[in-house]
Design an enzyme around this catalytic site. Structure first.
Site, short mmCIF file in Angstrom:
data_model
loop_
_atom_site.label_atom_id
_atom_site.label_comp_id
_atom_site.label_asym_id
_atom_site.label_seq_id
_atom_site.Cartn_x
_atom_site.Cartn_y
_atom_site.Cartn_z
N VAL A 39 68.36 19.61 60.43
CA VAL A 39 67.09 19.00 60.81
C VAL A 39 67.04 18.78 62.31
CG1 VAL A 39 65.65 16.93 60.59
CG2 VAL A 39 66.71 17.94 58.57
N ALA A 40 68.17 18.37 62.90
CA ALA A 40 68.21 18.14 64.34
C ALA A 40 67.98 19.42 65.13
CB ALA A 40 69.56 17.53 64.72
N ASP B 99 36.15 48.70 87.11
CA ASP B 99 34.94 49.39 87.55
C ASP B 99 34.57 48.89 88.94
OD1 ASP B 99 34.32 50.87 85.13
OD2 ASP B 99 33.89 48.94 84.22
N ASP C 98 32.33 48.69 79.92
CA ASP C 98 31.09 48.09 79.42
C ASP C 98 30.35 48.96 78.40
OD1 ASP C 98 30.23 50.07 81.09
OD2 ASP C 98 29.40 48.73 82.61
N GLU D 216 71.05 14.87 69.86
CA GLU D 216 70.90 14.71 68.42
C GLU D 216 72.09 15.30 67.67
OE1 GLU D 216 67.23 16.40 67.17
OE2 GLU D 216 65.97 14.91 68.16
N THR E 228 57.98 11.12 68.47
CA THR E 228 58.02 10.86 69.91
C THR E 228 57.95 12.13 70.75
OG1 THR E 228 60.45 10.93 70.00
CG2 THR E 228 59.42 8.82 69.47
#
Length: 899
Positions: free
Chosen positions: A294-295, A341, A618, A687, A717
């Site tokens: 998870v970290a 162009d 175009d 972590e 956070t």
């Protein structure tokens, strides 16, 4: 049974070939298509419809949306998010798991919306086809659905009709608006004449094409191609065949995802082995291995990237560039070459008369009136040979070139009156792009007068032998060299009883009245935009249908080709080898007299050289080139619907400078993606380290962080500051760096980034938070191995210590966020308050952390405890230490670079 086979064989012999040559002699074409003066029979038309299918531009889905959905759901980052959701379920947080699934589905939905843009180009093409057409079948005129037309049908055309299929005229003549295929606004004349050798198909004088419009005349034509075999169908097929390629960022994000997955699985597996070997119970080892995974999984990375790109799209839209695919924002930042162009993009598309030249007076200014008879004759003829009208406000309306001629004639002393001009007119031969001429026959009262205007190289061969053509050519070169668009104006008196019915009889034995130099001034902001491109290492090529000398003069005026300019007078004549050599050589190129096919060839050549190319266009025929370029840029004002749908980006102001703004924005977005990836990676270390410390100590050191606290960091956070980094202003020097090149060191994740994230910012943060953890424990009398479980004397101190670890990571995040704002410059250079969103995100982060620490209901959920004041003071120092250490590293790096 035998009878049926024989009938089928006979029918097969009667079926026309799928591909016929419309340029072959008309008798042979009729024979191949088996079409006589009575047209097809209804029965034969029905049979051919079964062979050729309906005459329509078809969309081919082939499960594209399903594949795109599946691709998004198994994207590496999506797989990591699925894994994070599963881990959230294991951790008992079902609400969190549902939120992660919602993020996956949201990103997949965005991808499906992007894929839908490709189909709209084909839908726009289909809109050019008419609903019904008039044909001759069974010897009589009848109206049928355009979708039921087949090769061999005898088609009736007149003014106001849309051409429903590709056809060859067999009688009569029409004027056709081919602008949606060729980009040329003036109608072209098409007659039942013999083919002209060595002409492109679109220039053939006897062919009309599906989707174009008849602006005048009447004609009968024989259909030779329908549906996907037409020019329109070919463009649609190219548009569908061109698959959207992944942008550089998308490829890099995949690599990031696999790297994260490898690290997460590797560290989790290693922890499981180390923890088990250190004497941890298997259940505890599995629990903390899940926590370690998870970290490492950045749950907020994919939505953060998506939202950062979306914010980039919104910023570009406010600047005049509508980007239809999120990843294209980043691709813009990788641009090496812009192919643009000239008219309307580099220039204002506001023609005005600048200079005139007459054989008698030489070169004169076109700004004021003159009494000279030769100048007045020139002014009268150039105003006569136009089709402009007056709008309700009194201003002239019509083709920009002709409007400039009429306004210029007024300044030269001849006041034009469009209504009187039309009343005098006896014949009009509209501008023919093949002949590059236009002429009118007017009744002057004393007789008929032919007025002709066109390209000098088209008019000169039609003059009488008395003209000094060499002097005229020198004048043309001199005017074109000044960046002027040069037209020759000539005249001829005609007896009333000799009024010509064909233009070839009229446009001969001409007397040259003079030359007209029209000027379309460059946009004032373009020179600065080109300079910024050069500073950023981006080359700018011009691909235009204009004269080479004129285009080169404009290029030099705005700074293109400052070091070296290659001017290709006839872009269609350039071989593939020459094209490759040109694009590899130093300098910039002007491709003059270019067609939409030239753009496609240039895009292919640049892609083969691994250049990221932005291409403007175009017209409808520009659609394949816009698809082929990495960034197709369509004009919002002057472009066709098909070009706008085929393009990745649409300029609402048709301005080249907006492309450069978009490139800068793309670079800024890419830098900002790297900034928040650095930010996310950096706090993964503090972590992970607590889990490793717990495992390596064999449980003698209690776990400094819980799984729920990690999830609170990753999805609580972390998110807002990461999003705010996506809105970071451009770092100084952004547009003085060369474009990124494919290869080592150019990816969104580099070796230097990983060192900075993991070995510098992350390691400093890990040391600081563990220091806070041990400070709280030691102050309470803890020693290694002392029990901290619930019910023990040190349990409250342990809860305070884990809370200090959690809060310490958050405070280090604040310092990392400020450090990540720049890669090279100091924070002072970008300004402490220049990103108010980041300041707001940090404020939310601190309030959220305070709520988790001091709100009793949240304390029970996240196992937190109130922090004493001395620990709070200690934690307040962390952001300054993290940011200060990185500021010293960047200062040392700048000194090394300067040395």
């Amino acid at each position: 049974m035998e009878s049926t086979s024989a009938d089928q064989s006979s029918a097969d012999q009667e079926r026309p070939p799928r591909d016929v040559d419309p340029r072959e002699p008309l008798a042979r074409l009729r024979n191949e298509l088996k079409t006589g003066s009575d047209g097809l029979s209804a029965r034969e038309a029905e049979r051919r419809a079964a062979v050729y299918g309906r005459n329509e531009v078809r969309r081919e889905h082939h499960g594209r949306l399903t594949r795109e959905l599946a691709r998004q759901l198994v994207h590496p980052l999506a797989l990591l998010l699925w894994a994070a959701g599963a881990l959230a379920v294991v951790a008992g947080t079902d609400v969190l798991a549902m939120a992660i699934v919602a993020v996956i589905l949201l990103n997949a939905g965005l991808a499906l919306l992007q894929e839908r843009q490709a189909e709209r180009a084909v839908e726009a093409l289909a809109g050019y086809l008419p609903a019904h057409s008039r044909v001759v079948r069974d010897g009589r005129e009848q109206t049928v659905e355009a979708a039921e037309l087949v090769p061999g049908d005898l088609l009736l055309l007149e003014e106001g009709d849309k051409v429903p299929a590709d056809a060859r005229l067999v009688s009569g003549a029409v004027e056709v608006d081919l602008s949606m295929l060729t980009g040329e606004s003036a109608p072209a004349e098409r007659t039942a004449a013999e083919p002209v050798a060595d002409l492109p198909t679109l220039r053939e004088p006897n062919l009309v094409f599906s989707g174009t419009a008849c602006t005048g005349g009447q004609a009968t034509a024989i259909v030779f191609a329908t549906g996907r075999h037409t020019e329109l169908g070919r463009i649609a097929a190219l548009s569908q065949r061109t698959r959207r390629e992944e942008s550089p960022l998308e490829r890099q994000v995949k690599r990031v995802a696999w790297l994260i997955a490898a690290v997460a699985v590797g560290v989790g597996g290693a922890f499981l082995l180390v923890g088990t070997a250190s004497g941890l119970p298997l259940r505890d080892a599995l629990t903390f291995a899940i926590g370690l995974l998870v970290a490492n999984v950045p749950e907020g990375l994919l939505p953060t990237i998506t939202l950062a790109l979306a914010m980039g799209v919104r910023i570009l839209a406010r600047q005049g560039a509508v980007v239809k695919r999120l990843s294209a924002v980043e691709t813009l930042g990788s641009t090496h070459v812009i192919c643009t162009d000239k008219t309307g993009t580099l220039t204002r598309n506001r023609m005005r008369l600048h200079t005139i030249w007459t054989p008698q007076s030489g070169e004169l200014s076109g700004e004021g009136p003159t009494r000279s008879e030769d100048v007045l004759r020139l002014a009268r003829s150039m105003a006569e040979c136009t089709t402009v009208s007056r709008a309700q406000d009194g201003a002239f309306a019509g083709d920009p070139t002709e409007t400039a001629l009429v306004e210029g004639a007024a300044r030269l002393g001849h006041e034009p009156h469009p209504d009187e001009r039309d009343a005098r007119r006896k014949a009009l031969f509209r501008f023919d792009p093949r002949l590059r001429l236009m002429s009118v026959v007017s009744d002057t009262g004393a007789g008929l007068l032919l007025s002709v205007k066109g390209a000098p190289e088209a008019v000169l061969p039609r003059l009488t032998g008395r003209t000094d053509t060499e002097t005229v050519r020198q004048a043309v070169e001199a005017m074109a060299g000044d960046g002027l668009r040069v037209l020759a104006v000539a005249t001829r008196k005609i007896d009333r009883d000799e009024a010509p019915s064909r233009r070839e009889d009229a446009e001969r034995d001409l007397e040259l009245l003079g030359l007209v130099g029209l000027y379309d001034p460059p946009r004032p902001e373009v020179s600065d935009a080109v300079l910024r491109c050069h500073r950023a290492g981006i080359r700018v090529h011009i691909v235009t249908g204009d004269n080479g000398t004129t285009a080169a003069a404009v290029a030099r005026e705005i700074g293109i080709g400052e070091r070296r300019l290659h001017v290709i007078a006839d872009a269609e004549a350039v071989s593939e080898q020459q094209l490759d050599e040109l694009l590899v050589s130093p300098g910039e190129v002007v491709f003059a007299r270019a067609s939409p096919e030239t753009k496609l060839r240039v895009a292919d050549a640049l892609r083969a050289q691994r250049q990221v190319v932005a291409m403007t266009g175009d017209g409808v025929n520009d659609a394949p080139a816009l698809h082929r370029a990495h960034i197709g840029v369509a004009m919002g004002r002057s472009g066709t619907d098909v070009a706008r749908e085929a393009a990745t980006m649409v300029l609402t102001d048709d301005n080249f400078a907006t492309i450069v703004k978009a490139v800068e924005s793309g670079r800024r977005v890419y830098d900002n993606v790297r900034k928040f990836i650095l930010y996310i990676f950096a706090h993964a270390v503090p972590e992970v380290v607590p889990f490793l410390l717990y495992a390596l100590s064999g449980g003698a050191v209690p776990l400094p962080l819980t799984v729920l606290q990690i999830l609170a960091i990753d999805l609580g956070t972390e998110t807002l500051p990461a999003l705010a980094l996506g809105r970071e202003p451009a770092e100084p020097g952004l547009m003085t760096r060369p474009p990124r090149r494919p290869g080592r060191g150019s990816g969104v994740i580099t070796r230097d980034m990983l060192i900075r994230a993991w070995a510098y910012l992350g390691l400093i943060s890990a040391v600081l938070v563990l220091g806070a953890f041990f400070y709280v424990l030691w102050r309470a009398g803890w020693h290694p191995g002392a029990p901290t479980a619930e019910g023990s004397a040190l349990h409250e101190a342990y809860l305070t210590a884990t809370t200090a670890t959690f809060a310490g990571i958050v405070m280090c995040q604040v310092g990392t966020a400020m450090a990540a704002r720049t890669d090279r410059a100091s924070l002072r250079a970008v300004g402490l308050t220049s990103n108010p969103l980041l300041l707001g995100g940090i404020a939310f982060e601190l309030l959220f952390t305070a709520a988790l620490i001091w709100a009793p209901p949240l304390q029970a959920i996240f196992n937190t405890a109130p922090l004493p004041w001395d620990v709070v003071v200690l934690l307040l120092v962390f952001p300054v230490l993290v940011w200060g250490a990185d500021e010293l590293r960047r200062a040392a790096r700048r000194r090394r670079a300067a040395g």
